[in-house]
Design an enzyme around this catalytic site. Structure first.
Site, mmCIF file in Angstrom:
data_model
loop_
_atom_site.group_PDB
_atom_site.id
_atom_site.type_symbol
_atom_site.label_atom_id
_atom_site.label_comp_id
_atom_site.label_asym_id
_atom_site.label_seq_id
_atom_site.Cartn_x
_atom_site.Cartn_y
_atom_site.Cartn_z
ATOM 1 N N GLN A 16 -2.848 11.936 11.584
ATOM 2 C CA GLN A 16 -3.395 12.509 10.368
ATOM 3 C C GLN A 16 -4.482 11.599 9.819
ATOM 4 O OE1 GLN A 16 -0.578 12.481 7.218
ATOM 5 N NE2 GLN A 16 -1.731 13.839 5.885
ATOM 6 N N SER A 53 -5.854 9.564 4.382
ATOM 7 C CA SER A 53 -6.061 8.399 3.523
ATOM 8 C C SER A 53 -7.233 7.553 3.992
ATOM 9 C CB SER A 53 -4.813 7.518 3.517
ATOM 10 O OG SER A 53 -3.754 8.185 2.891
ATOM 11 N N SER A 97 -0.312 6.912 11.163
ATOM 12 C CA SER A 97 0.757 6.726 12.135
ATOM 13 C C SER A 97 0.406 7.458 13.421
ATOM 14 C CB SER A 97 2.078 7.293 11.603
ATOM 15 O OG SER A 97 2.420 6.630 10.419
ATOM 16 N N GLU A 125 4.266 19.193 4.726
ATOM 17 C CA GLU A 125 4.818 17.851 4.808
ATOM 18 C C GLU A 125 5.996 17.741 3.848
ATOM 19 O OE1 GLU A 125 2.331 14.662 3.366
ATOM 20 O OE2 GLU A 125 3.264 13.264 4.762
#
Lengths: 387, 306
Positions: free
Chosen positions: A127, A130, A164, A247
């Site tokens: 993903q 951020s 991650s 999520e």
């Protein structure tokens, strides 16, 4: 109200239970998670087995390779995996975030191209939300997703962080600025980026645990074909909200499953260590009770989801409470070790020490506790916005 | 698996809520007319022939409304000990009951009979000055005891109290939310400040967790499930603490007015503490849960297969 399994649910539970018993390799039982997930082939192989048996994407429609099963089957699968201390499918970002977003906003070509390989764990996703200067404030992302003059491709430039799986990922769901001139919330563009493309560089970040589970990703003039656009240019915020809804919407059961394993291990540890003082027993009971509270809150939310298609608001606090409880539980487990709590090569091979340190991330990842409290205050309780 | 109330049960909740909003202090005869006293009493005895889940809905709504009559004492506490004739008189509103627990009798002054270990006693004795004035405790006088057909059911009572605690917590939260939306300081509603709003978010989460445990316990009691004892202990321990914390945060959010006798919050706070103290403080209940979970034979994580 009936908390028993229906005959169909009971049959599915029995099937899953015996399947896990037959197929799960012993060395994966009680897998501690973390970066160890990426070592060797064992977890990928396990994920493929889950997929071949039809247990990944249980609730996905059958045309996308899922089983089209009701959400209660998903809950049963999680419960049975917890009972067996089985590790989850390795493609968590793909299954929980990228897949549902592609199903909601993707073209038929995108669905056919990506969804089956998410299920089979052949392709791993990460993903790209951020950034160093955009954490909780997602709308402030600065990575540029610029449409090239020929209109056939985007060029991605910028940096993502805390990603991650990026070091093993094949694709990234990325939100960037599509139009720097457009107003906030109308300036974002959401694309699928090939992690093997030229100009993508991944640098692992070493965490508090000493391991590298997440990464920085640098994008330098990365070309992304136009057909990798999800939704429309400038509508990235709406697409990202789908991702985050999933999520938070489907996460509850998965998290509660990991906590259930934690409580089981805590009870075993306490029995083994003969924890018989009232204070310790009180704290253990608290963990057990609050695990049930989370579990039955998930059930309420699930029932509403099955009846109305929308999960109820009661589930919004599950991640928040889970994260704080997991921090408390892992500390209690260390305390039960007494003076040996600092030893990494003790009887449990550093399992609890790792879990305790790792748990500090729980209140930060997937929405910090502060952001989650804001969301509850504003969207559930209807309090005035703080910003 | 279906963890929701039926449409009829939700309708009962709505009826109860709107009735109690209109009339927070109904007469006992009105509760009989509404059919609330005989919810789980058989139709042959003048009841509605429903079950504990319907009663659970009422306990929650009565807690929310801070009802002061002996409904909990009669229906939540004494009922399982009563014989058919007594049940018929409860359903019709002729008799109100309570029970002696740990030497104390809730609502002694407003009931007619009391269940004791030795049998039924006339509700005669001394009413004790009690922190929660809406549910005073009393001590029975010596006297004749007549045998009873049944016995008390602690799990059922603890589940009833857990539901009541959920109603108290929800009302404390609702009052606090309304207040902080309205109250202005430094030119803004105080609910804008995260030091205020985040505490109420915590109350929301705890109230929902408490609700899940309370409904789980209620279902176990209604079904005579083997987990009823442990579910009820867990639910009452968690929900009563959640209700106390909800009231404390609500009082804090209200500032000075929340600390006055005039404001209703102190009455909710005292009710929450009454619930917390009755038939086992949370720590005592957690000790029971620990004994159960730590038993070697249990894996501590019940999974139910029909």
């Amino acid at each position: 109200m009936d908390l028993r399994d229906t005959p169909e649910e009971a049959a599915f539970r029995a099937e899953v239970r015996s399947w896990i018993q037959e197929h799960m390799p012993d060395e994966l039982r009680g897998h501690r998670g973390g970066a160890a997930r990426f070592e060797g082939e064992a977890l990928r192989a396990w994920s493929r087995e889950l997929s071949d048996a039809g247990y990944s994407g249980l609730t996905w429609p059958s045309e996308y390779g899922g089983r089209g099963a009701p959400y209660s089957f998903q809950a049963i699968l999680f419960e049975e995996m917890a009972r067996a201390e089985a590790p989850p499918h390795v493609g968590v970002i793909g299954l929980g975030m990228a897949g549902p977003t592609i199903m909601a906003h993707g073209t038929e070509e995108q669905k056919a191209r990506y969804l089956p390989k998410i299920l089979s764990a052949e392709e791993i996703w990460c993903q790209g939300f951020s950034e160093p200067n955009a954490g909780s404030d997602l709308a402030a992302v600065q990575t540029a997703v610029t449409l090239a003059p020929d209109g056939k491709r985007f060029v991605v430039d910028g940096q993502k962080v805390w990603s991650s799986f990026a070091h093993i990922a094949d694709f990234c769901i990325l939100v960037g600025r599509g139009d720097p001139e457009a107003p906030r919330y109308q300036n974002l563009t959401y694309v699928i980026v090939d992690m093997h493309a030229s100009g993508v560089e991944v640098r692992p970040l070493r965490q508090i645990t000493g391991e590298a589970e997440f990464n920085e990703i640098f994008f330098t003039d990365v070309e992304v074909p136009r057909e990798n656009l999800l939704g429309e240019i400038g509508h990235g915020w709406q697409v990202a909200m789908t991702t985050l809804l999933h999520e938070r919407g489907t996460l509850g059961f998965a998290l509660t499953t990991t906590l259930e394993v934690g409580v089981r291990k805590l009870l075993a540890l306490a029995r083994e260590r003969g924890a018989d003082d009232p204070l310790t027993r009180d704290r253990i009971a608290r963990e057990w009770i609050e695990l049930q509270a989370l579990k039955y809150t998930n059930y309420r939310s699930l029932t509403k989801l099955m009846q109305t298609g929308i999960p109820g608001p009661e589930g919004s606090g599950v991640k928040l409470h889970w994260s704080e409880q997991n921090q408390r539980l892992t500390k209690l487990a260390l305390e039960l070790h007494g003076p040996e709590a600092q030893l990494l090569d003790g009887e449990t091979g550093g399992f609890w020490q790792f879990q305790q340190l790792r748990s500090r991330g729980n209140t930060i990842e997937a929405g910090t506790s502060e952001v989650l409290r804001n969301i509850i205050a504003e969207r559930v309780l209807g309090l005035p916005r703080s910003r | 698996m279906n963890f929701s109330f039926t449409d009829e049960q939700e309708q009962l909740r709505q009826e109860a809520r709107s009735f109690l909003a209109r009339k927070p202090e109904p007469q006992w005869s009105e509760l009989a007319e509404l059919g609330w006293l005989g919810v789980s009493i058989s139709e042959a005895l003048g009841g509605a022939g429903l079950g504990f889940l319907e009663e659970a809905v009422l306990f929650e709504e009565l807690g929310r409304a801070l009802y002061a009559g002996p409904y909990f004492a009669t229906v939540g506490l004494a009922l399982p000990a009563l014989g058919e004739e007594q049940l018929a008189r409860v359903a019709s509103g002729e008799e109100r009951w309570s029970a002696e627990i740990d030497g104390l009798v809730p609502d002694l002054a407003t009931v007619d009979w009391v269940v004791t270990e030795a049998g039924a006693a006339r509700a005669e004795g001394e009413t004790l000055s009690t922190m929660d004035e809406t549910r005073q405790l009393g001590r029975l006088a010596d006297g004749d005891r007549t045998p009873l057909a049944g016995s008390l059911d602690r799990s059922r009572t603890l589940a009833a109290l857990a539901c009541e605690a959920v109603g108290v917590a929800q009302q404390a939260l609702d009052l606090a939310v309304e207040y902080v939306k309205d109250r202005q300081q430094f030119g803004r509603p105080i609910g804008v400040y995260q030091a205020v709003s985040h505490r109420l978010a915590d109350t929301y989460v705890e109230t929902e967790l408490a609700r899940s445990l309370a409904y789980w316990a209620a279902w176990c009691v209604a079904e005579g499930d083997e987990q009823a004892r442990i579910a009820a202990a867990a639910a009452k321990a968690f929900a009563s603490e959640a209700a106390v914390a909800a009231c404390e945060r609500a009082i804090q959010a209200h500032g000075g007015i929340g600390f006055t006798w005039e404001h209703v919050l102190h009455r909710y706070y005292k009710r929450a503490q009454w619930i917390e103290a009755f038939w086992g403080f949370p720590a005592a209940l957690r000790a029971e849960v620990a004994d159960w979970a730590m038993e070697g034979a249990r894996d501590g994580v019940p999974v139910r297969v029909a």
